[in-house]
Design a protein around this motif. Sequence first.
Motif, PDB file in Angstrom:
ATOM      1  N   LYS A  32      42.187  -2.004   4.059  1.00  0.00           N
ATOM      2  CA  LYS A  32      43.192  -2.589   4.687  1.00  0.00           C
ATOM      3  C   LYS A  32      43.435  -1.672   6.173  1.00  0.00           C
ATOM      4  CE  LYS A  32      47.580  -1.731   3.012  1.00  0.00           C
ATOM      5  NZ  LYS A  32      48.758  -1.298   3.264  1.00  0.00           N
ATOM      6  N   LYS A  33      42.512  -1.050   6.054  1.00  0.00           N
ATOM      7  CA  LYS A  33      42.183  -0.385   7.809  1.00  0.00           C
ATOM      8  C   LYS A  33      41.152  -0.612   8.707  1.00  0.00           C
ATOM      9  CE  LYS A  33      41.251   3.458  10.615  1.00  0.00           C
ATOM     10  NZ  LYS A  33      41.719   5.093  10.373  1.00  0.00           N
ATOM     11  N   LEU A  34      39.773  -1.184   7.706  1.00  0.00           N
ATOM     12  CA  LEU A  34      38.215  -1.561   7.729  1.00  0.00           C
ATOM     13  C   LEU A  34      37.857  -2.643   6.983  1.00  0.00           C
ATOM     14  CD1 LEU A  34      36.978   2.047   7.302  1.00  0.00           C
ATOM     15  CD2 LEU A  34      37.266   1.211   9.407  1.00  0.00           C
ATOM     16  N   ALA A  35      37.691  -3.255   6.162  1.00  0.00           N
ATOM     17  CA  ALA A  35      37.544  -3.917   5.433  1.00  0.00           C
ATOM     18  C   ALA A  35      37.895  -5.521   6.655  1.00  0.00           C
ATOM     19  CB  ALA A  35      38.027  -5.039   4.009  1.00  0.00           C
ATOM     20  N   ASN A  36      36.658  -6.181   6.751  1.00  0.00           N
ATOM     21  CA  ASN A  36      36.322  -7.451   8.092  1.00  0.00           C
ATOM     22  C   ASN A  36      37.092  -7.285   8.913  1.00  0.00           C
ATOM     23  OD1 ASN A  36      36.025  -9.724   7.529  1.00  0.00           O
ATOM     24  ND2 ASN A  36      38.122 -10.866   8.448  1.00  0.00           N
ATOM     25  N   VAL A  38      35.081  -4.525  12.857  1.00  0.00           N
ATOM     26  CA  VAL A  38      33.895  -4.374  12.863  1.00  0.00           C
ATOM     27  C   VAL A  38      34.153  -2.609  13.732  1.00  0.00           C
ATOM     28  CG1 VAL A  38      32.198  -4.742  15.145  1.00  0.00           C
ATOM     29  CG2 VAL A  38      32.586  -6.682  14.009  1.00  0.00           C
ATOM     30  N   VAL A  39      33.031  -2.168  13.238  1.00  0.00           N
ATOM     31  CA  VAL A  39      32.924  -1.124  14.281  1.00  0.00           C
ATOM     32  C   VAL A  39      32.055  -0.665  14.752  1.00  0.00           C
ATOM     33  CG1 VAL A  39      32.765   1.920  13.545  1.00  0.00           C
ATOM     34  CG2 VAL A  39      33.933   0.175  11.768  1.00  0.00           C
ATOM     35  N   TYR A  40      32.303   0.367  16.214  1.00  0.00           N
ATOM     36  CA  TYR A  40      31.566  -0.039  17.470  1.00  0.00           C
ATOM     37  C   TYR A  40      29.990   0.430  16.874  1.00  0.00           C
ATOM     38  CZ  TYR A  40      29.922   0.099  22.257  1.00  0.00           C
ATOM     39  OH  TYR A  40      29.138   0.360  22.796  1.00  0.00           O
ATOM     40  N   ASN A  41      28.995   0.282  17.480  1.00  0.00           N
ATOM     41  CA  ASN A  41      27.433   0.623  16.625  1.00  0.00           C
ATOM     42  C   ASN A  41      27.327   0.724  15.352  1.00  0.00           C
ATOM     43  OD1 ASN A  41      26.348   0.301  19.200  1.00  0.00           O
ATOM     44  ND2 ASN A  41      26.690   2.573  20.382  1.00  0.00           N
ATOM     45  N   VAL A  42      28.190   0.318  14.026  1.00  0.00           N
ATOM     46  CA  VAL A  42      28.503   0.461  13.269  1.00  0.00           C
ATOM     47  C   VAL A  42      27.728  -0.890  12.186  1.00  0.00           C
ATOM     48  CG1 VAL A  42      29.278   0.494  10.688  1.00  0.00           C
ATOM     49  CG2 VAL A  42      29.480   2.655  12.480  1.00  0.00           C
ATOM     50  N   GLY A  43      28.776  -1.797  12.671  1.00  0.00           N
ATOM     51  CA  GLY A  43      28.819  -3.070  11.712  1.00  0.00           C
ATOM     52  C   GLY A  43      30.151  -3.362  11.535  1.00  0.00           C
ATOM     53  N   LEU A  44      30.028  -4.559  10.955  1.00  0.00           N
ATOM     54  CA  LEU A  44      30.970  -5.843  10.006  1.00  0.00           C
ATOM     55  C   LEU A  44      31.059  -4.888   8.635  1.00  0.00           C
ATOM     56  CD1 LEU A  44      33.240  -7.877   9.989  1.00  0.00           C
ATOM     57  CD2 LEU A  44      31.644  -9.162   8.675  1.00  0.00           C
ATOM     58  N   CYS A  45      32.242  -4.097   8.137  1.00  0.00           N
ATOM     59  CA  CYS A  45      32.339  -3.583   7.343  1.00  0.00           C
ATOM     60  C   CYS A  45      33.084  -3.994   6.024  1.00  0.00           C
ATOM     61  CB  CYS A  45      34.007  -3.082   7.503  1.00  0.00           C
ATOM     62  SG  CYS A  45      33.537  -1.144   8.807  1.00  0.00           S
ATOM     63  N   ILE A  46      32.972  -4.678   5.015  1.00  0.00           N
ATOM     64  CA  ILE A  46      33.099  -5.547   4.329  1.00  0.00           C
ATOM     65  C   ILE A  46      33.725  -4.703   3.282  1.00  0.00           C
ATOM     66  CG2 ILE A  46      31.934  -6.818   1.392  1.00  0.00           C
ATOM     67  CD1 ILE A  46      30.831  -7.494   5.207  1.00  0.00           C
ATOM     68  N   CYS A  47      33.705  -3.567   2.143  1.00  0.00           N
ATOM     69  CA  CYS A  47      34.662  -2.720   1.327  1.00  0.00           C
ATOM     70  C   CYS A  47      34.110  -1.463   0.753  1.00  0.00           C
ATOM     71  CB  CYS A  47      34.349  -3.781   0.051  1.00  0.00           C
ATOM     72  SG  CYS A  47      32.860  -3.341  -1.215  1.00  0.00           S
ATOM     73  N   LEU A  48      35.090  -0.876   0.659  1.00  0.00           N
ATOM     74  CA  LEU A  48      34.516   0.650   0.218  1.00  0.00           C
ATOM     75  C   LEU A  48      33.887   0.696  -1.011  1.00  0.00           C
ATOM     76  CD1 LEU A  48      35.647   3.857   0.573  1.00  0.00           C
ATOM     77  CD2 LEU A  48      37.317   2.828  -1.515  1.00  0.00           C
ATOM     78  N   TYR A  49      33.109   1.168  -1.349  1.00  0.00           N
ATOM     79  CA  TYR A  49      31.681   2.002  -2.241  1.00  0.00           C
ATOM     80  C   TYR A  49      32.149   2.438  -3.400  1.00  0.00           C
ATOM     81  CZ  TYR A  49      27.246   2.358  -4.640  1.00  0.00           C
ATOM     82  OH  TYR A  49      26.363   2.575  -5.452  1.00  0.00           O
ATOM     83  N   ASP A  50      32.110   3.884  -2.459  1.00  0.00           N
ATOM     84  CA  ASP A  50      33.177   4.993  -3.146  1.00  0.00           C
ATOM     85  C   ASP A  50      33.436   5.627  -2.499  1.00  0.00           C
ATOM     86  OD1 ASP A  50      30.513   6.470  -2.333  1.00  0.00           O
ATOM     87  OD2 ASP A  50      29.570   6.655  -4.074  1.00  0.00           O
ATOM     88  N   ILE A  51      34.630   6.913  -3.323  1.00  0.00           N
ATOM     89  CA  ILE A  51      34.632   8.207  -2.443  1.00  0.00           C
ATOM     90  C   ILE A  51      34.359  10.126  -2.843  1.00  0.00           C
ATOM     91  CG2 ILE A  51      36.973   9.753  -2.197  1.00  0.00           C
ATOM     92  CD1 ILE A  51      38.359   6.921  -2.473  1.00  0.00           C
ATOM     93  N   ILE A  52      33.587  10.514  -1.122  1.00  0.00           N
ATOM     94  CA  ILE A  52      32.821  11.656  -2.031  1.00  0.00           C
ATOM     95  C   ILE A  52      33.663  12.522  -2.261  1.00  0.00           C
ATOM     96  CG2 ILE A  52      30.990  12.835  -0.755  1.00  0.00           C
ATOM     97  CD1 ILE A  52      29.861  10.865   0.644  1.00  0.00           C
ATOM     98  N   LYS A  53      34.655  12.604  -1.053  1.00  0.00           N
ATOM     99  CA  LYS A  53      35.506  13.548  -1.400  1.00  0.00           C
ATOM    100  C   LYS A  53      36.762  13.672  -0.673  1.00  0.00           C
ATOM    101  CE  LYS A  53      35.808  18.719   0.502  1.00  0.00           C
ATOM    102  NZ  LYS A  53      34.941  19.446   1.488  1.00  0.00           N
TER     103      LYS A  53
END
Length: 207
Positions: A32-36, A38-53
């Motif tokens: 909800k927060k990141l999909a679609n 743009v994060v500065y100097n990172v790119g266009l966020c598409i979807c969550l891949y996995d949760i590490i921790k």
Amino acid sequence: MFVLVEMVDTVRIPPWNFQRQLNEAVTEELNKKLANKVVYNVGLCICLYDIIKLEDSYIFPGDGASHTKVHFRYVVFHPFLDEILVGKIKYCSQEGVHVSLGFFDDIVIPPESLQQPAKFDEAEQVWLWEYETDEGAHDLYMDQGEEIRFRVSDELFLDTSPTGPSKASETPAAPGVPETEQKKEAPYTLIGSISEPGLGLLSWWNN
């Protein structure tokens, strides 16, 4: 074209989602927060891949929600420089040929990066390549909707964070144009090039 980016964020889970599995609730909040977006100097966020921790969750005084620090990986659209992409021409302007990938529209191929010699047809509002042959020059038009192969030559990130009143007052809105209709600058733009053999409209090279 797509990369995995490791991120860390503190996710707020409202009380009405406490009955859900924590991973499920966190996934929903992160998308909800990141999909679609743009994060500065990172790119266009598409979807969550996995949760590490997932770190410990806390509830702070005056806020019934839980707050959990999450380490995760996100799928991000961020082509590398010199990567070859195929899109469709959205429209042409004096600034160049504007290209869309369907999910991302902020791509422009400036006039100096087109196949040369190129000129802009004011009447048709399209760019064309004056292709030289033994029989003379042929005008190859770059029409809207045509598939085009281009090389990523540069990228531009723009910080679109809200500005304070002092900065906003320095750039007043155009007379007679509501603020909501003011032109918005893209937070992430790709600069393309087709100034080499094999690049340009697919129809040029398939015939």
